[in-house]
Enzyme design. Sequence first.
Site, PDB file in Angstrom:
ATOM      1  N   HIS A   1       1.042  -1.175  -0.384  1.00 21.98           N
ATOM      2  CA  HIS A   1       0.310   0.068  -0.503  1.00 21.98           C
ATOM      3  C   HIS A   1       0.886   0.715  -0.084  1.00 21.98           C
ATOM      4  O   HIS A   1       0.298   2.341  -0.688  1.00 21.98           O
ATOM      5  CB  HIS A   1      -1.316   0.133   1.060  1.00 21.98           C
ATOM      6  CG  HIS A   1      -1.910   1.414   0.735  1.00 21.98           C
ATOM      7  ND1 HIS A   1      -3.600   0.746   0.576  1.00 21.98           N
ATOM      8  CD2 HIS A   1      -1.805   2.367   1.871  1.00 21.98           C
ATOM      9  CE1 HIS A   1      -3.863   1.860   0.462  1.00 21.98           C
ATOM     10  NE2 HIS A   1      -3.428   2.866   1.738  1.00 21.98           N
TER      11      HIS A   1
ATOM     12  N   TYR B   1       4.782   0.102  -2.727  1.00 25.71           N
ATOM     13  CA  TYR B   1       4.602   0.140  -4.649  1.00 25.71           C
ATOM     14  C   TYR B   1       5.382  -1.191  -5.200  1.00 25.71           C
ATOM     15  O   TYR B   1       6.337  -1.291  -5.646  1.00 25.71           O
ATOM     16  CB  TYR B   1       4.343   0.635  -4.968  1.00 25.71           C
ATOM     17  CG  TYR B   1       3.204   1.536  -4.912  1.00 25.71           C
ATOM     18  CD1 TYR B   1       2.442   1.396  -4.185  1.00 25.71           C
ATOM     19  CD2 TYR B   1       2.609   3.068  -6.009  1.00 25.71           C
ATOM     20  CE1 TYR B   1       1.316   2.364  -3.393  1.00 25.71           C
ATOM     21  CE2 TYR B   1       2.262   3.501  -5.456  1.00 25.71           C
ATOM     22  CZ  TYR B   1       1.315   3.503  -5.018  1.00 25.71           C
ATOM     23  OH  TYR B   1      -0.121   4.545  -4.393  1.00 25.71           O
TER      24      TYR B   1
ATOM     25  N   HIS C   1     -10.100   2.593  -0.483  1.00 28.52           N
ATOM     26  CA  HIS C   1     -10.076   2.395   0.917  1.00 28.52           C
ATOM     27  C   HIS C   1     -10.882   0.925   1.076  1.00 28.52           C
ATOM     28  O   HIS C   1     -11.942   0.774   1.115  1.00 28.52           O
ATOM     29  CB  HIS C   1     -10.860   3.548   2.175  1.00 28.52           C
ATOM     30  CG  HIS C   1     -10.262   3.641   2.718  1.00 28.52           C
ATOM     31  ND1 HIS C   1     -10.645   4.061   3.895  1.00 28.52           N
ATOM     32  CD2 HIS C   1      -8.690   3.956   3.267  1.00 28.52           C
ATOM     33  CE1 HIS C   1      -9.702   5.261   4.501  1.00 28.52           C
ATOM     34  NE2 HIS C   1      -8.436   4.403   4.169  1.00 28.52           N
ATOM     35  N   ASN C   2     -10.530   0.016  -0.053  1.00 23.88           N
ATOM     36  CA  ASN C   2     -11.718  -1.590  -0.561  1.00 23.88           C
ATOM     37  C   ASN C   2     -11.225  -1.757   1.094  1.00 23.88           C
ATOM     38  O   ASN C   2     -12.420  -2.505   1.031  1.00 23.88           O
ATOM     39  CB  ASN C   2     -10.689  -2.113  -1.490  1.00 23.88           C
ATOM     40  CG  ASN C   2     -10.184  -0.812  -2.801  1.00 23.88           C
ATOM     41  OD1 ASN C   2     -11.017  -0.249  -3.377  1.00 23.88           O
ATOM     42  ND2 ASN C   2      -9.161  -1.321  -3.642  1.00 23.88           N
TER      43      ASN C   2
ATOM     44  N   ASP D   1      -5.373  14.773   0.987  1.00 31.88           N
ATOM     45  CA  ASP D   1      -4.238  15.234  -0.837  1.00 31.88           C
ATOM     46  C   ASP D   1      -4.471  16.053  -1.538  1.00 31.88           C
ATOM     47  O   ASP D   1      -3.689  16.816  -1.613  1.00 31.88           O
ATOM     48  CB  ASP D   1      -4.183  13.538  -1.287  1.00 31.88           C
ATOM     49  CG  ASP D   1      -4.086  12.782  -0.844  1.00 31.88           C
ATOM     50  OD1 ASP D   1      -2.883  12.433   0.099  1.00 31.88           O
ATOM     51  OD2 ASP D   1      -4.274  11.472  -1.682  1.00 31.88           O
TER      52      ASP D   1
ATOM     53  N   SER E   1      -5.193   8.334  12.731  1.00 29.26           N
ATOM     54  CA  SER E   1      -6.743   8.285  13.427  1.00 29.26           C
ATOM     55  C   SER E   1      -6.247   9.368  12.279  1.00 29.26           C
ATOM     56  O   SER E   1      -5.848  10.515  11.970  1.00 29.26           O
ATOM     57  CB  SER E   1      -5.465   9.174  14.414  1.00 29.26           C
ATOM     58  OG  SER E   1      -5.991   8.499  15.736  1.00 29.26           O
TER      59      SER E   1
END
Length: 768
Positions: A46, A49, A92-93, A114, A310
């Site tokens: 994640h 890569y 956010h699977n 982002d 968080s």
Amino acid sequence: MINPFSSEEIAAEGIEPQEYEEIVHRLGRHPNKAELGMFGVMWSEHCCYKNSRPLLKQFPIKGDRILVGPGENAGVVDLGNGLQLAFKIESHNHPSAVEPFQGAATGVGGILRDIFTMGARPVACFNSLRFGNLEDTKTRRLFVGVVEGISHYGNAVGVPTIGGEVYFDTAYNGNPLVNAMALGLMETSEIVRSGASGIGNPILYVGSTTGRDGMGGASFASSELTDQSMDNRPAVQVGDPFLEKSLIEACLEAFKTGAVIAAQDMGAAGITCSTSEMAANGGVGVELDLDKIPVRETGMVPYEYLLSESQERMLLVAQKGREQELIEIFHRWELQAVVAGTVIDEPIVRILFKGEVAAEIPSTALANNTPIYHRELSENLPEYVQKAWQWTAESLPDCTVNGIEINGQLRTWNKVLLDLLDTPTIASKKWIYRQYDQQVQNNTVILPGEADAAVIRIRPIEASPTTCKIGVAATTDCNSRYVYLDPYEGAKAAVAEAARNLSCVGAEPLAVTDNLNFGSPKNSTGYWQLALACEGISEACRHLNTPVTGGNVSLYNETLDSAGDPQPIYPTPVIGMVGLIPDITKVCGQGWQSVGDLIYILGIENQPTLGGSEYLASLHGTVAGKPPKVNLNTEMLVQKVCRNAIRQAWVKSAHDCSEGGLGVALAECCISGKLGAEIFIQAKDKQRFDELLFGEVTGQIIVSISPINQNKWESYLNQELEQNWRKIGHTSAKSLTITISDNLSVINLNVKQMFEIWSKAIERRLVV
């Protein structure tokens, strides 16, 4: 040196045995518990890569309008007139699979951070979602929870959700996909970067407090889902959109002072990620004191501080001597703000706790000098592909003008079209988008469901007071069934469709952000799918001049069945694309506008196929054949003609042919415009009725024009497209009629009847 960890403890952090040996080599010692956790999250797929990075290097990343490419929090493109657009897509699977509401909500919150971390004000949200069969109870729970989570966060934070895509397929029964995309307009005079600089400059922690929520989320996102995944619910973060709204305003205000040198949000891997990336990107070091971090729970240890995810937290590098100025800004917005660290010369991440060094790791070892696996690409086609490609339409029952026999019963072509309109993938998504605030900020030009892409106006800013007519269009696209059957052509088709959808509203495609959702790269078939899809994306982006500015890779999207065998999703490389509209008064939607307008198809040289079609999958229960191929030269030409004609105000509506083929595309134009159409199509020799009506194709656009523009329009078509177009009919009042060749009437449906089926398909399945 005695190893303080068992093999089970090392594996629990997601670290392979050979990777642990490399950690010991780099440190010259065994890591402590906190350091092991830091490596675990930063060396997860994640974050680093490690399986996909070699493949991503082939993507085109430079272009005339590209200001910021891969490597920063978001890509930035130049819109001209002093305007700059930041955009990015993230997944956010796994969190959404175990906690759909918070998983989806924090996915929205993360992508927004982002954007404003770059100094851009978020102006629009999009999503790309995949779910299993809606007849399944678990799928319905996930679906409802995800939609509620997206609407909760986006509505509360005050950013409109104006576009996206939703597919339903049993391939996603155990592993839904939740990809969130956001756009932002730069407000600062300089783009805010993430690399720390200035030895001795203070590092500020700002935003919310730190707790134990989201522990190990990056590692959790880099492993398969199992029956025990519900035990990882603590790895799902909890978001506060109202606090994030304050964080947006405070950050933008702070950036405008010029006192902020660098900024990095705390997304995946939290403090570990933000400190190591700021240090590595700036070629310096970071020292951070955990005792200074505001917390919401007692008794936390360094491991928990460093791996907590968080939400709504940031790190800023400030100019020395101006830290109090920034702290006061955040306090005024009722946010936490403390000096928690310092930029140091030695290129390490040093973490202090209770007066001692809790962790000390070279920053590059965490951020950019991470493991890379160069996997061997199989030269042989996977067995499932070889079998699928053997399928031909001749294996289907014979067609007649009256219809086709399916499961022993004759279905008329009217019934087939209505059945397709009733499939959740094709049906209206109004149940979803009506829950989203689509018009907050008052910039939405085309509402969801009205066109092939979303359009927002770009408000004039002080630097460019004459740009009030400029707009931006955006879309997310991927037909994952195509990619499953042919990763190379399917990925090309995703890029081509995204550009085509932008062109259908009159926008010039500019750049891409991608979200590569795949199964395990350790599996030869999974890696083959990923590698060929990357190759297809690369070729299409180069040809269409849409460089890749960044994105996200989400692997290990698979569930273990009762036998312990992994069941991967369809490979789903989602393409998010943005386009420029010079004049927002010259855009168009997909619905017919007036009775008597003439209807044309652009791109008729591309032939439809039933391979990989929604018709074949939904009505015949077969996923097979070769999907339609992309002719990139034709694609560019057809799109250019469509864009130019919209800007000339000749084209009154435009809609691309995609899922469901020509029949569904025409029905959608009728439903959207609340008008009918009389269509005449010339079939080729021995062409099947279902292939002609519901076969799928790339590079085709249906447009309507006023009869008064017919001569100059057709002259333009002859000049630009030669014979690659055809007039097929005209709009009418109430019904869609389709006649083939020798006056064979195959479709005759009232628009109201189509609307009733199409508009309630999803809602009807949720009421059980």
